[in-house]
Design a protein around this motif. Sequence first.
Motif, PDB file in Angstrom:
ATOM      1  N   SER A   1       0.846  -1.191   0.000  1.00  0.00           N
ATOM      2  CA  SER A   1       0.000   0.000   0.000  1.00  0.00           C
ATOM      3  C   SER A   1       0.877   1.234   0.000  1.00  0.00           C
ATOM      4  CB  SER A   1      -0.943   0.018   1.211  1.00  0.00           C
ATOM      5  OG  SER A   1      -0.232   0.365   2.395  1.00  0.00           O
ATOM      6  N   GLY A   2       0.327   2.310  -0.538  1.00  0.00           N
ATOM      7  CA  GLY A   2       1.081   3.557  -0.583  1.00  0.00           C
ATOM      8  C   GLY A   2       0.194   4.724  -0.948  1.00  0.00           C
ATOM      9  N   ARG A   3       0.744   5.898  -0.763  1.00  0.00           N
ATOM     10  CA  ARG A   3       0.015   7.119  -1.079  1.00  0.00           C
ATOM     11  C   ARG A   3       0.300   7.553  -2.520  1.00  0.00           C
ATOM     12  NH1 ARG A   3       0.692  10.652   4.540  1.00  0.00           N
ATOM     13  NH2 ARG A   3      -0.424   9.156   5.885  1.00  0.00           N
ATOM     14  N   PRO A   4      -0.468   8.520  -3.035  1.00  0.00           N
ATOM     15  CA  PRO A   4      -0.324   8.905  -4.446  1.00  0.00           C
ATOM     16  C   PRO A   4       1.096   9.327  -4.827  1.00  0.00           C
ATOM     17  CG  PRO A   4      -2.332   9.832  -3.540  1.00  0.00           C
ATOM     18  CD  PRO A   4      -1.605   9.219  -2.391  1.00  0.00           C
ATOM     19  N   GLU A   5       1.807   9.990  -3.900  1.00  0.00           N
ATOM     20  CA  GLU A   5       3.132  10.492  -4.249  1.00  0.00           C
ATOM     21  C   GLU A   5       4.128   9.379  -4.578  1.00  0.00           C
ATOM     22  OE1 GLU A   5       2.792  10.864   0.371  1.00  0.00           O
ATOM     23  OE2 GLU A   5       1.513  11.077  -1.410  1.00  0.00           O
ATOM     24  N   SER A   6       3.850   8.161  -4.111  1.00  0.00           N
ATOM     25  CA  SER A   6       4.778   7.053  -4.379  1.00  0.00           C
ATOM     26  C   SER A   6       4.214   6.029  -5.354  1.00  0.00           C
ATOM     27  CB  SER A   6       5.140   6.336  -3.067  1.00  0.00           C
ATOM     28  OG  SER A   6       3.992   5.699  -2.535  1.00  0.00           O
ATOM     29  N   SER A   7       2.960   6.215  -5.784  1.00  0.00           N
ATOM     30  CA  SER A   7       2.300   5.162  -6.563  1.00  0.00           C
ATOM     31  C   SER A   7       2.948   4.949  -7.921  1.00  0.00           C
ATOM     32  CB  SER A   7       0.813   5.486  -6.724  1.00  0.00           C
ATOM     33  OG  SER A   7       0.638   6.715  -7.399  1.00  0.00           O
ATOM     34  N   ARG A   8       3.334   6.041  -8.606  1.00  0.00           N
ATOM     35  CA  ARG A   8       3.916   5.890  -9.943  1.00  0.00           C
ATOM     36  C   ARG A   8       5.231   5.113  -9.885  1.00  0.00           C
ATOM     37  NH1 ARG A   8       7.472   8.659 -12.905  1.00  0.00           N
ATOM     38  NH2 ARG A   8       7.669  10.285 -11.332  1.00  0.00           N
ATOM     39  N   ILE A   9       6.077   5.477  -8.904  1.00  0.00           N
ATOM     40  CA  ILE A   9       7.378   4.805  -8.770  1.00  0.00           C
ATOM     41  C   ILE A   9       7.183   3.347  -8.362  1.00  0.00           C
ATOM     42  CG2 ILE A   9       9.532   4.789  -7.451  1.00  0.00           C
ATOM     43  CD1 ILE A   9       9.246   7.834  -7.211  1.00  0.00           C
ATOM     44  N   THR A  10       6.250   3.099  -7.429  1.00  0.00           N
ATOM     45  CA  THR A  10       6.018   1.734  -6.963  1.00  0.00           C
ATOM     46  C   THR A  10       5.491   0.849  -8.082  1.00  0.00           C
ATOM     47  OG1 THR A  10       5.516   2.582  -4.750  1.00  0.00           O
ATOM     48  CG2 THR A  10       4.840   0.323  -5.241  1.00  0.00           C
ATOM     49  N   LEU A  11       4.533   1.355  -8.843  1.00  0.00           N
ATOM     50  CA  LEU A  11       3.993   0.570  -9.952  1.00  0.00           C
ATOM     51  C   LEU A  11       5.066   0.287 -10.999  1.00  0.00           C
ATOM     52  CD1 LEU A  11       0.452   2.139 -10.424  1.00  0.00           C
ATOM     53  CD2 LEU A  11       0.964  -0.255  -9.931  1.00  0.00           C
ATOM     54  N   ALA A  12       5.906   1.280 -11.260  1.00  0.00           N
ATOM     55  CA  ALA A  12       6.997   1.069 -12.223  1.00  0.00           C
ATOM     56  C   ALA A  12       7.936  -0.024 -11.729  1.00  0.00           C
ATOM     57  CB  ALA A  12       7.762   2.373 -12.441  1.00  0.00           C
ATOM     58  N   MET A  13       8.223  -0.006 -10.420  1.00  0.00           N
ATOM     59  CA  MET A  13       9.088  -1.033  -9.842  1.00  0.00           C
ATOM     60  C   MET A  13       8.463  -2.416  -9.999  1.00  0.00           C
ATOM     61  SD  MET A  13       9.279  -3.089  -6.837  1.00  0.00           S
ATOM     62  CE  MET A  13       8.552  -2.230  -5.448  1.00  0.00           C
ATOM     63  N   LEU A  14       7.176  -2.538  -9.685  1.00  0.00           N
ATOM     64  CA  LEU A  14       6.487  -3.826  -9.762  1.00  0.00           C
ATOM     65  C   LEU A  14       6.408  -4.336 -11.206  1.00  0.00           C
ATOM     66  CD1 LEU A  14       3.566  -3.167  -7.253  1.00  0.00           C
ATOM     67  CD2 LEU A  14       5.567  -4.604  -6.870  1.00  0.00           C
ATOM     68  N   GLN A  15       6.159  -3.425 -12.126  1.00  0.00           N
ATOM     69  CA  GLN A  15       5.983  -3.834 -13.518  1.00  0.00           C
ATOM     70  C   GLN A  15       7.304  -4.118 -14.226  1.00  0.00           C
ATOM     71  OE1 GLN A  15       3.621  -0.503 -14.708  1.00  0.00           O
ATOM     72  NE2 GLN A  15       1.698  -1.400 -13.977  1.00  0.00           N
ATOM     73  N   SER A  16       8.421  -3.726 -13.588  1.00  0.00           N
ATOM     74  CA  SER A  16       9.728  -3.974 -14.205  1.00  0.00           C
ATOM     75  C   SER A  16      10.458  -5.135 -13.540  1.00  0.00           C
ATOM     76  CB  SER A  16      10.592  -2.707 -14.127  1.00  0.00           C
ATOM     77  OG  SER A  16      10.854  -2.366 -12.775  1.00  0.00           O
ATOM     78  N   LEU A  17       9.736  -5.925 -12.717  1.00  0.00           N
ATOM     79  CA  LEU A  17      10.367  -7.071 -12.070  1.00  0.00           C
ATOM     80  C   LEU A  17      10.917  -8.029 -13.118  1.00  0.00           C
ATOM     81  CD1 LEU A  17       7.787  -7.870  -9.250  1.00  0.00           C
ATOM     82  CD2 LEU A  17      10.070  -6.939  -8.949  1.00  0.00           C
ATOM     83  N   ASP A  18      12.080  -8.597 -12.820  1.00  0.00           N
ATOM     84  CA  ASP A  18      12.732  -9.511 -13.740  1.00  0.00           C
ATOM     85  C   ASP A  18      12.970 -10.851 -13.035  1.00  0.00           C
ATOM     86  OD1 ASP A  18      14.048 -10.467 -15.982  1.00  0.00           O
ATOM     87  OD2 ASP A  18      16.004  -9.690 -15.325  1.00  0.00           O
TER      88      ASP A  18
END
Length: 1014
Positions: free
Chosen positions: A418-435
Amino acid sequence: MTLFLHLLGNPYIEISGRKISFPLKKAESMVFYLALNGPATRNQLKALFWSDMERPQASANLRNALYIIRNTIPEYVDIDRNSISLKETFDDISALEQIIDPDVPLPRHITEEPLRDFGLEGSEEFDEWTAVTKQAIRKNIVTMLRKRISNCYEKKMYEEMSNSLETLLTIDPYDEDSVLELMEIYCNMGQPTKALIFFKEYSSKIENKMGITPSERSKKYFRKILNNWSEYDSSSENREKFWCRKNELAAMIGALTDPGGLNTAVYVHGEAGIGKTALINKAVSILDKGDFLILSSRSSPIGEGYPYSSWNSIMTRIGRMPEIENDFPDINTRSVLSGIFPGFLGGKGLNYNADVALMTERNPIVISGMINDILRRIASKKRIIMIFEDIHWFDTQSIQLLTAFMSTVDLDINIILSGRPESSRITLAMLQSLDPPSKWKIVPLKLAPLRNDEIIDICRNSLSEELLNQKGDEYFIRESEGIPLLLFEMLRAAEENPDSDLTNGLGGLIMARIGDLSELQQNVLAIISVFAVGASPEQITEVASRGYDEVLSAGETLLSKGLLKEREEDGKVIWDFTHAKVRECIYESISLSKRQELHKKVAEVLNNAYSPQKWDPELSTMLCHHYMRSGQRAMELKQYLRELIFDITLNHDLFPVVSDKVLLSCSTPFSSREGTEQRINRALALLDEIRTDKNVGRMELKSLEASCFELAGGYHISWGEYDKGLVFINEAISISKEFGLSETHIHCLKHICYMHLQTEDPVRLISTARELIHLSRPENHRHYMATAVRFVGVSMFLSGKYDQAERTFRHSIRLFESLKLTGKCYTLSILVAKCYIAEIFQLKGDHASALAYLESATETSERIGLYWGRSYFHTHAASLALDMNDMSLLFRHIDDAVSLFESCRGGRCGSMLYSIKAIADAERGRQESAERSIERAEIFLKDVSRKQWLATQYLAKAWLLSKSSKNKKTQQKNSRSPWGSTEELALRSAALYEECGFIDRAEWIRKKFSCPVG
């Protein structure tokens, strides 16, 4: 009397309740065969049980078996010349026929494997019969269960029907029709979540065991349940009303029970107060039926934090799991993880130091692999959900570890973030770039404000119709803005006072609600807001300077009003705010002067719980935060220095001049040079800020300067950075002399003595040691005087004055032993002096006395649990074994030295540890291990290159090349060695040993390696 056969589980035979034993296993097996298969001819039995034997031998064996059967159960067997049969028998399968009646309870043993472990060695035909019979028994039980299930349906006994289906699927776990039937029953019983979880388990089972996926028919039924899923689940123990969010909750439950074969990561994001935690808690309460392990992170919204701090609560929980208690991970994993996470295996007695850090890789990928290995032990017994809330507060290393863990984990595991809006873009990018991305299904779940109809529904179920009509629906829609936290605070305020003004936002609502509270109740809220992470009633009582019962009563009122919640932490009750935004409102309402005063009192309370001997970075971080907020920058720096003193002394000093009581009570972190230098730089930066602080007097400032410089200088000297270290040390000495800071001056001289010891400069060493003796004469510095006397002994030792050196070392020992009378034991310092005496005996050729001293040192350290020095003493005993030409003694001591060192139970140690290990490895034919040991020794020599250490490294290289030359596989490789030839290395080693006084060793080295004379 009845002959009864038990077929479920391990088979056995009873007569009237008495278990019968057969002296021959094949005789017993024959009875089971006759009971289940009917009469058999002699030829059939011989073919079944002795097919691998000649006819005469098989006939003899059959006669023997029949003789045993006739003697054991004479009344139940008929034997003639042609056939053998049993009279009437009974078995536990026949007894199960009554279970078709749903009113008859299912016996516990019904799911046990039939004829378990019933095979016969060398009887393939009998084993085939056993396999077919087992299948027939299972089929018979399944048929009976199906009749029972049909009868349950007719009688509408749905709960018993689900129990019967669960039993059937235990016996036949791949029957899809029964799976779907059980899922339908769960749904009819109001337990759709249980149906979803069950289907996911079934899907994983058939995929792992059979390599297939569920049919489209079953997948379609799963989707149907999910689409019709209800927020109400009667299986949930938590019956609190959960408002709205039905679609979001269904989406989360669906994602976490999806049978698609991927791990799921659900990322819930939205602004503060939108209901992220409530949604996660509801989903977990529905999913967790007792067979889940829920691992939750915890982050602090204040303070700097410390590396990987957000994972500490997870690792603390893991470390206390019975599965880990009974099956500890390997010693290296324990050492590394315990040095990163304070709560993991706390109190297990590990000692970290910077030498271990040189040998141990520690990065997010390595750490995540270790965590994965530990969770694998647990995952076989429990399903795991990991919860990472408030990711916007995570420290950098915690984020890196999360990324590495999700990229490398190979377990069936689900994660909620869970996170607030200020971190959501970075968090989603991190999750979607998992290798690799193929491991995870990422489910973003954005929580929007409540819809108008949802707000109205909540209001109508919470307020009186009169009040609702008075305010109007639009009033609550407009003022709450759809934020659940704000809406429910409005409703609480309206319930407590219908005339409340609800238009001033969350802060206004909170202030209005606490306006009617007593002074003590308001003070309790203020104190908890300053603590920021919750506080115990005892801590609040201490800050408030009120009676405990008064505070307890005030807290109970605040809990009842929904302003506070309570949780248990390490057996203590902690009060905290229901939401971080409520805490912010309370904190912001406090005047600056009162805030400072409260921060100061909170710091005093926390300081009472702080001990520098116990590694507690969370508490230390909180202390620094409160000192800063209360304007006590000097106290903030002192807190940094308290940590640094123990960090440098315990992690970087070879032999800390610290009493046994302190040493044995220490728990220090896995410290690397990088980590310590960061702490030093942080302290120096804070010192720079304090120089302009008018609240810090000149004397206090100079004392802080001297302490900072002394610690920094001592650290750099311990790692061979003498020029840099002396800049700090000389400045510290100058300040100490000017302002009479004798203890800091003593520490500085100790560092300089250590520098001269490392550079092997006996003249400067004895000069500084005498100055240290003069300065240490006051009674409270006697341990430093004894240390200074030892430095004098080292100077004499380096000068070759061995008799004088021995007398001086013995004097140092007497000084330390005299301190025992006052209750201060310095065992390590005594053992170090004895180690030097052992080396003198070694130089004189008295190997027996030398070994007695060294083994006494290792045994004493082991007996009292003193980790510092253990590897060092074992290493010197192994070195002595070289001169004694006793390889078994060398192997024993060097193996102990390395094991203790690498498991963080041996203290610091120089390069000799791995140089001698290389000799042992070479002697035992372990070429690669020897090369690796030499590489590790080079790491130590890069910083400090004492003559004896270099001599031992040259000897190790010569030894390895000499052994390798006899091995054809490695001869060609080592003929081009960049080290030089065996003879050259041996000559360098011998020359250096001679300079150190090891004349005999130099001589046998030249002989061993056939070095030219002259």
